[in-house]
Each structure stands twice: as structure tokens, then as C-alpha cells.
Write a protein that holds these residues in place. Sequence first.
Motif, PDB file in Angstrom:
ATOM      1  N   ILE A   4       0.783  -1.010   0.032  1.00 44.80           N
ATOM      2  CA  ILE A   4      -0.339  -0.169  -0.259  1.00 44.80           C
ATOM      3  C   ILE A   4       0.847   1.726  -0.085  1.00 44.80           C
ATOM      4  CG2 ILE A   4      -1.595   0.988   1.189  1.00 44.80           C
ATOM      5  CD1 ILE A   4      -2.823  -1.458   2.519  1.00 44.80           C
ATOM      6  N   PHE A   5       2.332   1.030   1.156  1.00 44.71           N
ATOM      7  CA  PHE A   5       2.550   2.393   1.342  1.00 44.71           C
ATOM      8  C   PHE A   5       3.901   2.372   0.299  1.00 44.71           C
ATOM      9  CE2 PHE A   5       0.526   2.323   4.774  1.00 44.71           C
ATOM     10  CZ  PHE A   5      -0.248   3.623   4.389  1.00 44.71           C
ATOM     11  N   THR A  11       9.949   6.103  -2.730  1.00 46.05           N
ATOM     12  CA  THR A  11      11.232   7.960  -2.483  1.00 46.05           C
ATOM     13  C   THR A  11      12.014   7.215  -1.145  1.00 46.05           C
ATOM     14  OG1 THR A  11       9.048   8.236  -3.303  1.00 46.05           O
ATOM     15  CG2 THR A  11      10.715   9.310  -2.263  1.00 46.05           C
ATOM     16  N   PHE A  12      11.609   6.734   0.032  1.00 46.15           N
ATOM     17  CA  PHE A  12      12.718   6.321   0.580  1.00 46.15           C
ATOM     18  C   PHE A  12      14.149   6.124   0.814  1.00 46.15           C
ATOM     19  CE2 PHE A  12      13.956   4.613   4.907  1.00 46.15           C
ATOM     20  CZ  PHE A  12      14.461   6.165   5.522  1.00 46.15           C
ATOM     21  N   ASN A  14      15.615   5.726  -2.148  1.00 49.21           N
ATOM     22  CA  ASN A  14      16.105   6.690  -2.774  1.00 49.21           C
ATOM     23  C   ASN A  14      16.314   6.309  -4.249  1.00 49.21           C
ATOM     24  OD1 ASN A  14      16.784   9.066  -3.956  1.00 49.21           O
ATOM     25  ND2 ASN A  14      19.289   8.627  -3.297  1.00 49.21           N
ATOM     26  N   PHE A  15      14.994   5.203  -4.915  1.00 50.18           N
ATOM     27  CA  PHE A  15      15.063   4.573  -5.772  1.00 50.18           C
ATOM     28  C   PHE A  15      14.526   6.508  -7.233  1.00 50.18           C
ATOM     29  CE2 PHE A  15      13.688   1.152  -4.058  1.00 50.18           C
ATOM     30  CZ  PHE A  15      13.675   0.277  -4.833  1.00 50.18           C
ATOM     31  N   SER A  16      14.396   5.556  -8.448  1.00 48.04           N
ATOM     32  CA  SER A  16      14.659   6.827  -9.406  1.00 48.04           C
ATOM     33  C   SER A  16      13.122   7.137  -9.175  1.00 48.04           C
ATOM     34  CB  SER A  16      15.101   6.133 -10.364  1.00 48.04           C
ATOM     35  OG  SER A  16      14.481   5.357 -11.287  1.00 48.04           O
ATOM     36  N   ALA A  17      12.760   8.069  -9.847  1.00 46.61           N
ATOM     37  CA  ALA A  17      11.694   8.577  -9.751  1.00 46.61           C
ATOM     38  C   ALA A  17      11.126   8.616 -11.110  1.00 46.61           C
ATOM     39  CB  ALA A  17      11.539  10.180  -9.546  1.00 46.61           C
ATOM     40  N   GLU A  18      11.643   7.691 -12.102  1.00 46.58           N
ATOM     41  CA  GLU A  18      10.666   7.539 -13.274  1.00 46.58           C
ATOM     42  C   GLU A  18      10.087   5.728 -12.767  1.00 46.58           C
ATOM     43  OE1 GLU A  18      14.375   7.664 -13.946  1.00 46.58           O
ATOM     44  OE2 GLU A  18      13.200  10.101 -14.041  1.00 46.58           O
ATOM     45  N   ALA A  19      10.960   4.663 -12.058  1.00 48.18           N
ATOM     46  CA  ALA A  19      10.973   3.530 -11.906  1.00 48.18           C
ATOM     47  C   ALA A  19       9.477   3.381 -10.485  1.00 48.18           C
ATOM     48  CB  ALA A  19      12.085   3.234 -11.026  1.00 48.18           C
ATOM     49  N   ILE A  20       9.672   4.563  -9.741  1.00 43.01           N
ATOM     50  CA  ILE A  20       8.530   4.997  -8.910  1.00 43.01           C
ATOM     51  C   ILE A  20       7.510   3.693  -8.878  1.00 43.01           C
ATOM     52  CG2 ILE A  20       7.570   5.114  -6.232  1.00 43.01           C
ATOM     53  CD1 ILE A  20      10.097   6.378  -5.902  1.00 43.01           C
ATOM     54  N   PRO A  21       6.889   5.521  -9.570  1.00 35.73           N
ATOM     55  CA  PRO A  21       5.529   4.378 -10.906  1.00 35.73           C
ATOM     56  C   PRO A  21       5.180   3.094 -10.842  1.00 35.73           C
ATOM     57  CG  PRO A  21       5.451   6.655 -11.105  1.00 35.73           C
ATOM     58  CD  PRO A  21       6.835   6.206 -10.662  1.00 35.73           C
ATOM     59  N   VAL A 153      14.206  -5.782  -9.131  1.00 35.67           N
ATOM     60  CA  VAL A 153      14.085  -6.685 -10.451  1.00 35.67           C
ATOM     61  C   VAL A 153      13.502  -5.336 -11.093  1.00 35.67           C
ATOM     62  CG1 VAL A 153      13.528  -7.626 -12.669  1.00 35.67           C
ATOM     63  CG2 VAL A 153      13.928  -8.761 -10.160  1.00 35.67           C
ATOM     64  N   ALA A 154      12.580  -4.375 -11.109  1.00 35.12           N
ATOM     65  CA  ALA A 154      11.787  -3.564 -11.493  1.00 35.12           C
ATOM     66  C   ALA A 154      12.638  -2.199 -11.952  1.00 35.12           C
ATOM     67  CB  ALA A 154      10.214  -3.364 -11.000  1.00 35.12           C
ATOM     68  N   SER A 155      13.788  -2.258 -10.329  1.00 41.99           N
ATOM     69  CA  SER A 155      13.869  -1.153 -10.738  1.00 41.99           C
ATOM     70  C   SER A 155      15.159  -0.956 -11.581  1.00 41.99           C
ATOM     71  CB  SER A 155      14.626  -0.850  -9.147  1.00 41.99           C
ATOM     72  OG  SER A 155      15.870  -1.830  -8.277  1.00 41.99           O
ATOM     73  N   LEU A 156      15.929  -2.227 -11.466  1.00 44.75           N
ATOM     74  CA  LEU A 156      16.967  -2.293 -12.569  1.00 44.75           C
ATOM     75  C   LEU A 156      16.468  -2.582 -14.461  1.00 44.75           C
ATOM     76  CD1 LEU A 156      18.959  -6.077 -11.144  1.00 44.75           C
ATOM     77  CD2 LEU A 156      19.517  -3.279 -11.132  1.00 44.75           C
ATOM     78  N   SER A 157      15.040  -2.431 -14.384  1.00 46.65           N
ATOM     79  CA  SER A 157      15.106  -2.185 -15.313  1.00 46.65           C
ATOM     80  C   SER A 157      14.103  -1.534 -15.916  1.00 46.65           C
ATOM     81  CB  SER A 157      13.591  -3.676 -15.956  1.00 46.65           C
ATOM     82  OG  SER A 157      12.263  -3.439 -14.918  1.00 46.65           O
ATOM     83  N   ALA A 158      13.774  -0.114 -15.530  1.00 50.63           N
ATOM     84  CA  ALA A 158      13.653   1.369 -15.401  1.00 50.63           C
ATOM     85  C   ALA A 158      14.529   1.799 -15.361  1.00 50.63           C
ATOM     86  CB  ALA A 158      13.403   1.561 -14.088  1.00 50.63           C
TER      87      ALA A 158
END
Length: 158
Positions: A4-5, A11-12, A14-21, A153-158
Amino acid sequence: MAIIFSEEIFTFLNFSAEAIPGAARVLKLQIPGDIGFVLENMLMLYLFSCQKFLVIGVVLFIGSGFFVGMAYLFVIHLDLGLDGAAYSFDSLHIFNFLMLLLYVLIWNPIPGTIFCFKEKSFKGIWDLFKFEVFSGSMVFFESVGEDLVGIFVASLSA
């Protein structure tokens, strides 16, 4: 709660802003698979206690082939990308759960262990609950760990 959060957690962390959504969306799409994963594990533990190891192995083997087919369908053929990976994850665990459930309902390994609820079923439930909270927490945290791998994995692909 982590799902949910997830955007705030990303964000906490420090993931890239493009990968978060995208990562948050994939986690939310995996919720049905998480439920299937918990139910699948419950039935596997039941079958472990019945010493039906071959059944579990066959179901997991068939499920692996099913997962490859679903991954091809959703990710490559329908070109859904990470959403397709989440749908594949969901379909794998729901498929495995349904196969195990059918086995248990049709070939009940230990007669008398599958029954409808009765008044007697709830006697001493609070005594049992205090032990089951720890077991349930372990399964929950295992699922959260899998979700964190998905996030990575999602953060690596973004």
C-alpha cells in the motif's frame, strides 16, 4: 502494508523517480499471486504432513511449464512488459493452488482431515491462534521478501 505504501517506501529508499510508479503498480498487480502463494503453501504443508512429496513435485513441475507459457503469453505475445510478469506470477500461484486443491478434494490423502466447520471446530481456537500468529508472520514476511526482489528487478529494468 508495504504494498500500500510502496511509493513512499521507494522514495525513502531513493529509487529513481521514473521507476517508482511502475514498480508500485507491479507490486499491486501481484496481490492475487501473493494470496495464491499463501494458499498454495498451506496445501503443500498439508501434503508434506501426509508424505505426498511426489504430488507436490509433479504440481510444481507442471506449474513451472504453465508459468513459462503464461510469461510468454503476457510478456512477449501481448507485450505487457512488467505488468505481464506480474500476471504470470499471479497465474502461477493460483494455478498451483487450484491443482493442489483438486488433488486434496478428489484423493483426500487422510480421510477425515477435510470437513466442514462445526461448533467443535472452534473449541480452543484462541490457544491455537497464539502459535499460528508466528507461523503466519513467517509466511507473510517471506512473501514481502519476494515482493522486495520484484521491486529490485523492476528498478533495474527502469
